[in-house]
Design a protein around this motif. Sequence first.
Motif, PDB file in Angstrom:
ATOM      1  N   ASP A 191      -5.222  -0.392  -1.160  1.00 11.70           N
ATOM      2  CA  ASP A 191      -6.405   0.388  -0.808  1.00 11.70           C
ATOM      3  C   ASP A 191      -7.088  -0.028   0.482  1.00 11.70           C
ATOM      4  N   ASP A 192      -6.988  -1.318   0.797  1.00  9.56           N
ATOM      5  CA  ASP A 192      -7.792  -1.782   1.931  1.00  9.56           C
ATOM      6  C   ASP A 192      -7.127  -1.603   3.295  1.00  9.56           C
ATOM      7  N   GLY A 193      -5.906  -1.049   3.304  1.00  9.56           N
ATOM      8  CA  GLY A 193      -5.272  -0.767   4.589  1.00  9.56           C
ATOM      9  C   GLY A 193      -4.656  -1.983   5.256  1.00  9.56           C
ATOM     10  N   LYS A 194      -4.666  -3.107   4.574  1.00  9.47           N
ATOM     11  CA  LYS A 194      -4.068  -4.290   5.188  1.00  9.47           C
ATOM     12  C   LYS A 194      -2.545  -4.267   5.093  1.00  9.47           C
ATOM     13  N   ILE A 195      -2.053  -3.445   4.190  1.00  9.90           N
ATOM     14  CA  ILE A 195      -0.606  -3.246   4.100  1.00  9.90           C
ATOM     15  C   ILE A 195      -0.321  -1.756   4.263  1.00  9.90           C
ATOM     16  N   LEU A 196       0.637  -1.430   5.097  1.00  3.85           N
ATOM     17  CA  LEU A 196       1.174  -0.076   5.098  1.00  3.85           C
ATOM     18  C   LEU A 196       2.589  -0.175   4.555  1.00  3.85           C
ATOM     19  N   LEU A 197       2.795   0.425   3.388  1.00  3.10           N
ATOM     20  CA  LEU A 197       4.086   0.327   2.717  1.00  3.10           C
ATOM     21  C   LEU A 197       4.885   1.602   2.928  1.00  3.10           C
ATOM     22  N   MET A 198       6.052   1.429   3.511  1.00  5.53           N
ATOM     23  CA  MET A 198       6.915   2.585   3.709  1.00  5.53           C
ATOM     24  C   MET A 198       8.188   2.330   2.938  1.00  5.53           C
ATOM     25  N   ASN A 199       8.491   3.224   2.038  1.00  7.24           N
ATOM     26  CA  ASN A 199       9.666   3.040   1.182  1.00  7.24           C
ATOM     27  C   ASN A 199      10.735   4.064   1.546  1.00  7.24           C
ATOM     28  N   ILE A 200      11.887   3.572   1.958  1.00  8.26           N
ATOM     29  CA  ILE A 200      12.979   4.494   2.270  1.00  8.26           C
ATOM     30  C   ILE A 200      13.987   4.387   1.141  1.00  8.26           C
ATOM     31  N   CYS A 201      14.046   5.409   0.328  1.00 10.17           N
ATOM     32  CA  CYS A 201      14.939   5.323  -0.826  1.00 10.17           C
ATOM     33  C   CYS A 201      15.564   6.659  -1.119  1.00 10.17           C
ATOM     34  N   GLN A 202      16.523   6.613  -1.996  1.00  9.32           N
ATOM     35  CA  GLN A 202      17.318   7.783  -2.277  1.00  9.32           C
ATOM     36  C   GLN A 202      16.646   8.691  -3.290  1.00  9.32           C
ATOM     37  N   LYS A 203      16.133   8.046  -4.327  1.00  9.28           N
ATOM     38  CA  LYS A 203      15.597   8.871  -5.418  1.00  9.28           C
ATOM     39  C   LYS A 203      14.148   9.268  -5.157  1.00  9.28           C
ATOM     40  N   GLN A 204      13.845  10.456  -5.584  1.00 12.05           N
ATOM     41  CA  GLN A 204      12.483  10.968  -5.444  1.00 12.05           C
ATOM     42  C   GLN A 204      11.527  10.046  -6.192  1.00 12.05           C
TER      43      GLN A 204
END
Length: 686
Positions: A536-549
Amino acid sequence: FAMASGTALIYDDEMTSCKLLWDDPECDIEVPERLLSSYEQLKHYHLVERCIHVPVREGTEEEIMLVHSSEYLEVVKSTQTMNEEELRRVSENYDAVYFHPNTYRCAKLAVGATLQLVDSVISGKVHNGMALVRPPGHHSQRNAANGFCVFNNVAIAAQYAKRRYGLQRILIVDWDVHHGQGIQYVFEEDPSVLYYSWHRYEHQQFWPLLRESDYDAVGQGKGKGFNLNVPWNKVGMGNSDYLAAFFHVLLPVAFEFVPELILVSSGYDSGIGDPEGQMNATPECFAHLTHFLMQLANGRVCAVLEGGYHLKSLSESVCMTVKTLLRDPLPQISGEMAPCLSAVESIQNVRAAHKPYWKCLMYEEATPLHNLSTKSQQMMEAELIQTSTHPTAKQAVGTTNSDEAIKTDRFLESHMKKILFPVPPVKTAAAIVSKADAHLLPISVQVEMEMNAQELKTLVSAFDAELVKEEKALLSLQNVLAVLDKILKKKVCNGIAESSVASVSTTFALKHCFDFGLQRVLCIVVGDMDLELDLDDGKILLMNICQKQQTEKTNSKYHISLNWKEDAGRNNFFCAVLGFILPVAYSYQPDLMIIVIGPNRSLGVNAISLLTCLLQGLAESRILVVIQDTEIKLVQSVAKALSGVSTPDFGAYAPASQENVFEIKQLKDQLQQEWKMLRCSVKDWI
Ligand code: Q9C
Ligand code: ZN
């Protein structure tokens, strides 16, 4: 096979021996000090001694005639023995040109210096390089000098590389603020030379005032699609506008073109403080542009000086270019990362104009914007003012040009102190599980833990009391922590750590980052992995590249899920990296990046290396790669990408599947309000 290494620097004092002999306000900015101050600054940063010095030579008549007519060559030759009166008269035959008795000699040296650079790079004597030359070249034409240019150094070099080495695809990137119409004319019908130029245009109100500098000049005959013009219709374009043009126009096309050599018409009048350009790009922007080009053509980049008239801005930018060619880590790019409306409009127009010629643009909506009503233009402008602060051209009210120039001097003086940082002595650290594999890596440091076992246990048990009991998990955390620690303390720039429990290791690493005081960490997870993170605090931006929806879509703007299935044998991930991942990353401006390669990864080794290479523009190149599978091929390839010992060969291009393209498109539409570097079309501004 041995990879070429080293950066050539080509410079000779003699090219400072021509200058303007009479009063002419049109030409008086093209001075010998341009070369002298650039070279001085290179010495100041100890860059000269790190380069390989290659001597200049004269270009031969035969070489000059690869582009110019013998009649024109004779005219230039004849100026050697002229008096001032005669020199003035010849100069008047051309637009914005002056001749000096030494002009012919300097112009031949400028051609020869450029060809020496090309020879050094193609023969593998060096990896890349820069030639500091005068007079510049890109405006000169078969029968004419133009805009301070006498012989077209870069155009001659491209013809030479084709003839002498049989090259079939050459990319010319002209980042000078003026349109290199001379280069465009030479290669207009030639599909073997892709010419890219951005330039101050202002709807044809800016010199050289040509209709053919607009985005719809795409090339002719067989050369259709191989001329890319990005006209800037406003002054004040800056770092984010230039990067957006690279992400959304040049780089996708260039990756599809697969050049064998890159020539840069390297003018710095597109930089801040330049009296001609009136643009705002700061010197480190050129480091980023250079870095992106180095990922193409096996890193064979030849930068050749064109314009650049603010001496301090010019010389700092030259240094940034050379420093990057030498593979130093990149300084963080400054300023808010949001391209302005006018820039996005130009970008959309070029993309639309080139849709028929490039597969990477085939799903583009074919709407050039020239028919937009003034009304909606005004509405969009109003919107723009609310959504993005953009540097406007400094209209000097009550100040003289030289006041402006001095202000920029002062700005740059403190700016460079802020962005330059001591470069770690070693670039890449590795902690891999099976020590037996260490010798297979292209790097020398196998990291040993500095922390003793007890300290580690205390740290880990504070994080998760159960973990301490598991030998294997403990070893993993130790690996990750050892490398991360070296990165945070700036002893190395980046590193790679194997971990059998990547998910736990990453959570642990992130906690350690924030304890250390980092503000923003970009975490890219490739594969299936559940990370329990507070986003929530914006200190992490998580980007997940994966196959399954992803089943439950989080509503955090700091969690982005990209469904990407790499089709077998297709090399197309770059459209996701350039069109999506990089723009988001540049918008976020992280202090550190963590790339986690987990189980069930939907990306191949090439795609992962590409990602690793291209992300190095961010966070002062600080990247930690955590790999779960002990797959030596992957580890090797990532280590190569991190250490920059060689540019990976990404293979032949194949277009992305429609599904993949639409996935990117949808995400772009959804997220461009938040991550503004994603913008390459103005439709949502209306
Ligand atoms: N009134 C290069 O940067 N300005 N050439 C003409 C007309 C000429 C620039 C102004 C600018 C030439 C290499
Ligand atoms: Zn210029």
